[in-house]
Scaffold this motif. Structure first.
Motif, short mmCIF file in Angstrom:
data_model
loop_
_atom_site.label_atom_id
_atom_site.label_comp_id
_atom_site.label_asym_id
_atom_site.label_seq_id
_atom_site.Cartn_x
_atom_site.Cartn_y
_atom_site.Cartn_z
N SER A 253 -9.05 -18.26 -50.86
CA SER A 253 -10.01 -17.51 -50.24
C SER A 253 -11.51 -17.90 -50.05
O SER A 253 -12.40 -18.24 -49.37
CB SER A 253 -9.77 -16.11 -49.88
OG SER A 253 -8.61 -15.78 -49.79
N MET A 254 -12.09 -17.75 -51.72
CA MET A 254 -13.27 -18.13 -51.95
C MET A 254 -13.66 -19.49 -51.72
O MET A 254 -14.77 -19.67 -51.18
CB MET A 254 -13.65 -17.83 -53.34
CG MET A 254 -14.96 -17.78 -53.67
SD MET A 254 -15.50 -18.35 -55.34
CE MET A 254 -15.36 -20.01 -55.06
N PHE A 473 -8.95 -8.43 -49.57
CA PHE A 473 -8.32 -9.17 -48.50
C PHE A 473 -7.80 -8.31 -47.21
O PHE A 473 -7.66 -7.15 -47.36
CB PHE A 473 -6.59 -9.55 -49.37
CG PHE A 473 -6.92 -10.28 -50.35
CD1 PHE A 473 -7.12 -11.53 -50.20
CD2 PHE A 473 -6.36 -9.76 -51.73
CE1 PHE A 473 -7.19 -12.46 -51.47
CE2 PHE A 473 -6.53 -10.52 -52.73
CZ PHE A 473 -6.99 -11.80 -52.76
N PRO A 474 -7.90 -9.13 -46.21
CA PRO A 474 -7.40 -8.26 -44.76
C PRO A 474 -6.02 -7.56 -45.16
O PRO A 474 -5.23 -7.90 -45.90
CB PRO A 474 -7.35 -9.46 -43.70
CG PRO A 474 -7.26 -10.67 -44.68
CD PRO A 474 -7.98 -10.52 -45.98
N GLU A 475 -5.64 -6.62 -44.20
CA GLU A 475 -4.49 -6.00 -44.48
C GLU A 475 -3.25 -6.76 -44.13
O GLU A 475 -2.19 -6.29 -44.61
CB GLU A 475 -4.50 -4.94 -43.11
CG GLU A 475 -5.54 -3.80 -43.65
CD GLU A 475 -5.44 -2.50 -42.77
OE1 GLU A 475 -4.52 -2.56 -41.58
OE2 GLU A 475 -6.30 -1.66 -42.57
N ASP A 476 -3.39 -7.92 -43.45
CA ASP A 476 -2.30 -8.98 -43.20
C ASP A 476 -2.15 -9.89 -44.19
O ASP A 476 -1.19 -10.76 -43.93
CB ASP A 476 -2.23 -9.57 -41.81
CG ASP A 476 -3.50 -10.01 -41.39
OD1 ASP A 476 -4.64 -10.20 -42.45
OD2 ASP A 476 -3.68 -10.81 -40.45
N ASN A 477 -2.76 -9.80 -45.28
CA ASN A 477 -3.02 -10.87 -46.33
C ASN A 477 -1.49 -10.78 -46.94
O ASN A 477 -0.99 -9.57 -47.42
CB ASN A 477 -4.06 -10.64 -47.35
CG ASN A 477 -3.83 -11.77 -48.29
OD1 ASN A 477 -3.15 -11.42 -49.36
ND2 ASN A 477 -4.43 -12.97 -48.33
N ALA A 482 2.52 -7.72 -50.09
CA ALA A 482 3.65 -7.74 -51.27
C ALA A 482 3.20 -6.87 -52.39
O ALA A 482 4.15 -6.17 -52.79
CB ALA A 482 3.60 -9.37 -51.58
N THR A 483 1.83 -7.01 -52.82
CA THR A 483 1.70 -6.00 -53.90
C THR A 483 1.69 -4.49 -53.56
O THR A 483 2.27 -3.78 -54.24
CB THR A 483 0.26 -6.08 -54.25
OG1 THR A 483 0.07 -7.55 -54.74
CG2 THR A 483 -0.32 -5.44 -55.54
#
Length: 697
Positions: A253-254, A473-477, A482-483
């Motif tokens: 992402s970065m 992260f966005p909610e749909d990441n 998974a976490t």
């Protein structure tokens, strides 16, 4: 003070004349300097680990590194699988193929554990057998039911390899602790022993070894993702989590964001420069200066081995935005003068004499303010303070030397004023209106400004500190979802580690210490604070109880700690001779030091405080006769947040003091220097107030 200012302005004019007359030499000198910095840029490294937020001499990090050197890496990759039914031959066949594929095709592995090879300790007459759980697959329904009962009743499997409701099973992947970079394979390793018998412990310490790098961590995650894609099933949901997966996702992402931000910054600056100057040179020259400043800064970071970390990703965009200002000041005066006179050398000298000192003062105060952040306890914030201040000062040098030299060699067309230069542009008219308004209505402006400040200050105290990596992260990441799912179903993905050091060889054979460890696990698993809870706690006592049960005809009544020290020593020896190396992860070779692990959800580091405090207090009270150390990912995350709060206050105070002193020194008058700080501090107060107000929306 006026005389000093005039002398400085005259020297800047002389500098402009010197650069103009030696323009080719000046450009060549600047090119050599920039090229030297750029040559280091390919050596740039990345570090997105939690450890990267702390300085190398931080006590928490030193403790964590000592823990890793002894027990290996505590960060694990978790693959959770949610099939329609776990306990059937078809799923176990698929799981075995997946398990073997990961072992064969994923690099830098230390251990892979799933229900395929989970430790199954049993006794056969007087023999202790430690084998894989699915050494042989069940052949009928009765055998499958027996296996299911064995798995569900095993305390160590629960919430590590299978959820409490038996709907999800997990594969735990432990990677190598140390990097393979620079490690050479010796074909004669193990055969030569000359002089090795006298090697001391100090010679064997891996102090010079590098821990698994960011690139190697990403290689692990990418390889796992590739294997999972190959084994994907429509009826089985697969979740990939764990701090290595989170770190890799942050890196990806970065890298995307940094490229996007730099491109947007360059494009935005270019558009505004063109609108302002209506000249190609007015766009190209400032961009050359800021890009050279950015590359020089990155080159210096690479030269000193300072990696780019999550917070330092703002450095490129920050330098692009801040360093362009001086070039704009110089060019605005230069173009205006050049249009009026047509004399390029005189126009450059006039521009530096008119605006050069203001640019110098701006860059010095900005660099000094940023330099105060170099004292931060957060390593990447300290890096920003150090290297951003360097970038700003090197940008000043390029503005005063490289920019005039490029103006001197670049062909420029003189544009004549219309109406003898008396026509005002829209920007000129707007600036004149602002000047008239501010001078004619000072009371109104001051009243409104202080009202805004007065409203902002109470909001500042509502700011909430947080270090919640997962919520970046966005909610749909995929990794975040998974976490969160694994945290819900298997009660945690991040560890708190307690090191118990008895200080004496075979000190862990003491039944009293082992019983206290057992009671500690039972107590800690009751700790629940809502969003944060102790999902599971365990130590070497679980292995000992398995051994004791197996050696007593596998009777569940013997799933307990023996009360005889000699029996404990014998049982551990039998386990070691069975071929299993599981004890290596739990205890040192002298049986003097052990780890105690607590698993908890991955959440805001601030919320770990109560759990860590209560666990630490319990161990202090229960183990007064041993040395205790608390470490693991959880304390590192909390340490990062606590350092942020302390460093933020210290850095702001230092920056305000330094800038105030510089303003007084450069302006030469105490009262005006102090007054000049009001418009400098006001935007900070207002922005902090806005942050505080929005934090509760």
């Amino acid at each position: 003070m006026t005389g000093i200012r005039n002398r400085l302005e005259n020297r800047l004019e002389k500098l402009a004349h010197t650069v103009f007359r030696h323009r080719l030499k000046s450009i060549l000198c600047m090119v050599v300097i920039v090229a030297a910095f750029i040559s280091q840029v390919p050596k740039t490294t990345l570090d997105f680990s939690t450890e990267g937020f702390l300085h190398k001499n931080d006590s928490y990090l030193l403790t964590y590194n000592a823990f890793r050197d002894q027990f290996g890496r505590d960060e694990v990759v978790i693959i959770a699988m949610e099939p329609p039914q776990i306990f059937n031959t078809e799923f176990f066949t698929w799981l075995k193929a997946l398990h073997e594929d990961i072992e064969e095709n994923v690099p830098y592995l230390d251990d892979v554990t799933s229900m395929i090879n989970a430790r199954n300790t049993r006794g056969n007459d007087d023999e202790l057998i430690v084998e894989d759980l699915l050494e042989t697959f069940p052949t009928d329904a009765a055998a499958m039911a027996t296996l299911k009962q064995r798995v569900i009743s095993n305390p160590m499997y629960k919430n590590l390899l299978i959820s409490e409701d038996a709907s999800i099973t997990a594969m735990v992947i432990k990677t190598q602790n140390y990097s393979s970079i620079g490690k050479e394979t010796d074909v004669l390793e193990g055969f030569e022993n000359d002089g090795q018998d006298d090697m001391g412990i100090e010679d064997l310490k891996p102090a010079t070894r590098t821990y698994l790098t960011n690139e190697e961590n990403s290689a692990v995650i990418l390889a796992i993702q590739s294997v999972l894609e190959k084994h994907a099933r429509d009826d089985t949901r697969i979740y990939l989590a764990g701090s290595p997966a989170v770190t890799h996702s942050l890196k990806a992402s970065m890298m995307r964001d940094m490229r996007k931000f730099v491109m947007l910054a360059v494009l935005t600056i270019a558009v505004f420069l063109f609108v302002m100057f209506h000249r190609i040179s007015g766009v190209v020259l400032p961009l050359v200066v800021v890009v050279c400043s950015l590359l020089s800064t990155l080159g210096l970071m690479a030269f000193f081995g300072t990696p780019i970390k999550l917070p330092t990703q703002i450095l490129p965009s920050f330098l692009l935005a801040v360093c362009v200002g001086a070039s704009v000041h110089i060019l605005a005066i230069f173009y205006h003068r050049f249009q009026a006179t047509g004399d390029k050398e005189a126009s450059i000298a006039y521009a530096l004499g008119h605006s050069g000192l203001a640019c110098v003062m701006t860059h010095i105060t900005t660099a000094a303010g940023l330099l105060s952040f170099s004292t931060s306890r957060i390593a990447p914030i300290a890096d920003i303070g150090l290297y951003a201040s360097f970038g700003i000062m090197v940008a000043l040098v390029y503005t005063l030397v490289l920019l005039p030299a490029l103006l001197a060699v670049m062909p420029l067309k003189q544009r004549r004023f219309r109406n003898n230069g008396n026509e005002l542009t829209a920007m000129d008219r707007s600036m004149q209106w602002v000047a008239r308004f501010s001078t004619q209505r000072p009371v109104l402006i001051l009243v409104v400004a202080f009202l805004i400040i007065a409203m902002s200050i109470p909001m500042i105290f509502r700011i909430r500190f947080s270090h919640d990596v997962l919520r970046w992260f966005p909610e749909d990441n995929v990794v975040r979802m998974a976490t969160e799912q694994i945290d819900r179903k298997m009660r945690g993905t991040i560890n708190l580690e307690i090191i118990i050091d008895t200080g004496k060889e075979n000190g862990l054979y003491d039944p009293l210490i082992l019983e206290r460890l057992e009671k500690a696990a039972a107590h800690i698993e009751t700790l629940d604070y809502g969003e944060v809870f102790a999902g599971k706690a365990w130590s070497l006592t679980e292995i000992l109880k398995e051994i004791n049960q197996a050696l007593n005809e596998n009777q569940s009544a013997y799933y307990r700690i023996p009360q005889n020290r000699d029996i404990i020593a014998q049982e551990f020896l039998l386990f070691e001779n069975s071929g299993s190396d599981d004890l290596e992860d739990m205890v040192d070779s002298q049986f003097s030091m052990a780890r105690f692990t607590v698993k908890a959800p991955f959440t805001d580091a601030l919320k770990y405080h109560q759990l860590m405090r209560d666990v630490g207090r319990y161990f202090d009270e229960t183990f007064p006769d041993v040395t205790l150390q608390i470490t693991g990912m959880m304390p590192l995350l909390f340490r990062t947040l606590s350092n942020v709060m302390v460093s933020m206050a210290m850095s702001y105070i230092i920056a305000i003091v330094i800038i105030t002193l510089l303003m007084i020194l450069l302006i030469g008058r105490l009262r005006i220097g102090l007054l000049s700080m009001i418009p400098n501090i006001t935007p900070i107060l207002i922005m902090l107030g806005v942050m505080g107000a929005l934090s509760f929306l």
